[in-house]
Write an enzyme that holds these catalytic residues in place. Structure first.
Site, PDB file in Angstrom:
ATOM      1  CE  LYS A 293      -4.014  -1.924  -0.200  1.00 33.13           C
ATOM      2  NZ  LYS A 293      -4.782  -1.850  -1.463  1.00 33.13           N
ATOM      3  CG  HIS A 312      -8.358   0.671  -3.440  1.00 35.54           C
ATOM      4  ND1 HIS A 312      -9.200   0.611  -2.348  1.00 35.54           N
ATOM      5  CD2 HIS A 312      -7.538  -0.393  -3.320  1.00 35.54           C
ATOM      6  CE1 HIS A 312      -8.890  -0.430  -1.599  1.00 35.54           C
ATOM      7  NE2 HIS A 312      -7.891  -1.063  -2.176  1.00 35.54           N
ATOM      8  CB  SER A 330      -9.875  -4.580   2.693  1.00 33.53           C
ATOM      9  OG  SER A 330      -8.657  -4.153   2.145  1.00 33.53           O
ATOM     10  CB  THR A 335      -9.850 -10.319  -4.329  1.00 32.21           C
ATOM     11  OG1 THR A 335      -8.926  -9.271  -4.045  1.00 32.21           O
ATOM     12  CG2 THR A 335      -9.084 -11.556  -4.766  1.00 32.21           C
ATOM     13  CG  ASP A 349      -5.724  -4.050  -3.945  1.00 30.32           C
ATOM     14  OD1 ASP A 349      -6.852  -3.591  -3.697  1.00 30.32           O
ATOM     15  OD2 ASP A 349      -4.783  -3.952  -3.155  1.00 30.32           O
ATOM     16  NE  ARG A 418      -6.002  -8.854   3.476  1.00 32.21           N
ATOM     17  CZ  ARG A 418      -6.596  -8.001   2.636  1.00 32.21           C
ATOM     18  NH1 ARG A 418      -6.495  -8.191   1.340  1.00 32.21           N
ATOM     19  NH2 ARG A 418      -7.277  -6.984   3.102  1.00 32.21           N
TER      20      ARG A 418
END
Length: 642
Positions: A293, A312, A330, A335, A349, A418
């Site tokens: 990030k 984003h 998120s 995704t 992303d 993750r």
């Protein structure tokens, strides 16, 4: 020294698998690391003869032209350097930072070498994932970003001082504080015997990419950025003295800043950027996402100043070349929804939109994606589930203490578990990692109030309003201190990563929507039948049905109704979607409670939008009015953030 620090960190409490564990994409699979496409085919034919082709369908996935090319590229790729001796740092260009004492520098190691180092260093364990042994790491205290500890040097009269959106997102740091932090990081690395250096590209578009350098203490951190960014074809000329490194991140995650109060910071953790010096330094957090990030924030500064929209979002492309973008924070489904078996994945992303079209920041056949694993199941998210194999890396995912298999339903460590993996692990990945101009733009929101419909079509004005608003819920675990969904507004669906004022990005998006005739939609992946704690999270098959209707164009054939308060155009019927969900008020047991919640959310939208001096865009927001007290409170809050 390293061993002592690692021993003090809370690693996964599992038996360590032997270093000699076989390295393959799937345990015992005979097609691992093929040298040529014909070899891959012959190995697959052998499976068919043994009747094992159904058992390991990942083999067939990799026989697609893109998969074969990626497998061959992976097997052949090797620009790794191991520099040793008193001049190792000088040879690697680390002396430009002041790091001179380590006698071994590992630069751009291969996946095989990284795994060997990770296990030999005791940095984690091998997880027995369904499709192959996968390295797993525990990042300790921090399992998400720490946005309150992100800082940018404010230097009087500099270009960055003129352009940056100063405030809670881009908090100013004095130059002398950054200098002290960097000096501490340099001293720390000078106390190590070995250092890991990764030289990588960010951006699949050759004309828009930048070259980034990461300096790490641990092999798994190089593994992470190797998964995330583009590996160069050659390291020639990639030294700071050759002026090809556009930005360097020095990750001193083991350090804590004991002088944080004297420095005027929020804690002993710091993620600090000096844009003029093209440097960043990380203190106190092992979370891998800070590396990723941090570079995204940098791209959000550099590209818009050149007229390129940084976003984003995830992106995919259909067989006819139709491109779709999915904006969202998120946990909203970027995704999951972009990994569509009927479409090719461009990226999951972060992307740019220039005059040629859309390109992945992390694009290239050898870099990839960063997906949440909470409650991951093969039946609902098969592509991501199958992507967890060798070369992927699990972060903060619970493992069964006996079998070593990942337990994605165990969120005791964090709901923000993750996996990072090379994009070619997705069987439908789009090899160029770039495509034409989008026809469809989807804004994903996780509505914690449960009042927004699962899908709605937006006018241009509404698209700008919802883009600047960026309403969603912070989902548990994605940031430090967030334990349950909390309604929030994040400009451009990524305020935490914006370096310029949100209207800069909104103006660029509006111009591109107009020029290329793209249509925007709002898709709610949050709650229905009531708010958080009362209703239920929207089922993934419902969301996919809505997105399918958008992408195949069938939604345009539906009849539409206009919702109260927000004025959204909502289809009255869609295949695979309960009509009661399309009219959220009907899904609530208490319609009056729905009306009150809808009004409350509308007022929150209006309160948030008061920060923007954009009356033409504000006219496309909810039809509610603020009281004089509410306006006075908003005026105070806006003034206090300037």
């Amino acid at each position: 020294m390293l061993a002592a620090r690692l021993a003090a960190r809370p690693l996964l409490r599992l038996r360590r698998l032997p270093l000699a564990a076989s390295y393959s994409a799937v345990p015992d699979e005979p097609w691992a690391a093929p040298k040529e496409p014909c070899e891959l085919r012959s190995r697959y034919d052998a499976l068919v003869q043994e009747g094992r082709d159904d058992e390991h369908d990942a083999a067939w996935d990799r026989l697609r032209p893109e998969g074969v090319a990626a497998a061959v590229a992976r097997a052949r790729y090797d620009v790794a350097e191991t520099l040793t001796g008193d001049k190792a740092c000088e040879a690697a260009g680390l002396d430009a930072l002041g790091i001179t004492r380590p006698t071994t520098v590992f630069r751009n190691l291969t996946f095989e070498e990284l795994r060997t180092h990770e296990l030999a260093n005791g940095e984690g364990v091998l997880a027995r994932a369904a499709y192959g042994d996968t390295f797993a790491v525990d990042t300790g205290e921090f399992t998400g970003r720490s946005p309150g500890d992100k800082w940018t040097v404010r230097r009087a009269g500099s270009e960055s001082e003129k352009h940056l959106w100063w405030g809670p997102v881009n908090k100013p740091m004095r130059p002398e504080v950054f200098d002290e932090l960097l000096a501490g990081a340099v001293d720390y690395f000078d106390g190590l015997d070995k250092v890991y250096v990764a030289d990588l590209h960010c951006g699949a578009s050759a004309g828009s990419r930048i070259n980034v350098r990461f300096v790490h203490e641990l092999a798994w951190q190089q593994h992470f950025v190797t998964n995330m960014f583009i590996r160069p074809e050659s390291l020639a000329g990639f030294l700071p003295t050759d002026e090809r490194v556009d930005f360097t991140i020095v990750n001193a995650c083991a350090l804590r800043n004991e002088r944080w109060e004297a420095h005027g910071l929020n804690s002993d953790v710091a993620v600090a950027f000096d844009l003029e010096r093209k440097l960043a330094v990380i203190y106190g957090t092992y979370y891998g996402g800070e590396n990723k990030k941090g570079i995204f924030s940098l791209m959000n500064y550099l590209l818009p100043l050149r007229g390129i929209l940084s976003m984003h979002c995830s992106a995919n492309v259909g067989e006819s070349g139709d491109v779709a973008l999915f904006f969202g924070l998120s946990g909203t489904g970027k995704t999951t929804l972009s990994a569509d078996p009927k479409r090719a994945l461009i990226g999951d992303d972060e992307h740019g939109w220039d005059d040629a079209g859309v390109f992945n920041f992390e694009g290239g056949c050898q870099c990839g994606c960063y997906a949440k694993t909470a409650d991951l199941q093969e039946s609902s998210e098969p592509d991501i589930f199958k992507a967890i194999r060798a070369d992927a890396m699990l972060e903060n995912v619970a493992l069964d203490p006996e079998s070593g298999a990942p337990d994605y339903s165990d969120l005791s460590k964090t709901p923000n578990g993750r996996v990072s993996y090379p994009i070619h692990h997705i069987r439908t990945f789009h090899r160029p990692q770039a495509a034409g101009h989008p026809e469809t733009v989807v804004f994903l929101t996780c509505d914690a109030f449960g009042v927004l419909p699962p899908v709605s079509r937006l006018s241009e004005g509404q698209a700008m309003y919802h883009f600047l608003s960026g309403y969603t819920a912070k989902v548990a675990g994605t940031e430090r201190g967030v334990a349950e969904p909390t309604a929030t507004f994040s400009a451009c669906f990524g305020a935490a990563f914006l370096t310029l004022h949100p209207t800069v990005y909104a103006d660029l998006l509006r111009d591109k929507l107009r020029r290329h005739g793209a249509t925007a939609y709002l898709v709610n992946t949050g709650w229905a039948g009531g708010g958080y704690g009362v209703g239920e999270r929207m089922a993934i098959d419902v969301t996919r049905a809505c997105v399918d209707a958008v992408l195949d164009g069938s939604i345009q054939n539906a009849d539409f109704a206009t919702t109260p308060v927000f004025g959204l155009d909502v289809p009255t019927a869609l295949p695979g979607v309960d009509a009661a969900l399309l009219d959220p008020r009907r899904s609530w047991a208490d319609p009056a409670a729905y009306d009150a919640a809808l009004e409350k959310l509308g007022r929150l939208y209006r309160i948030n939008f008061e920060q923007y001096d954009s009356p033409d865009v504000a006219a496309h927001g909810p039809d509610v009015s603020l009281t004089a007290d509410e306006r006075a409170e908003v005026a105070y809050l806006v003034a206090s953030e300037k």
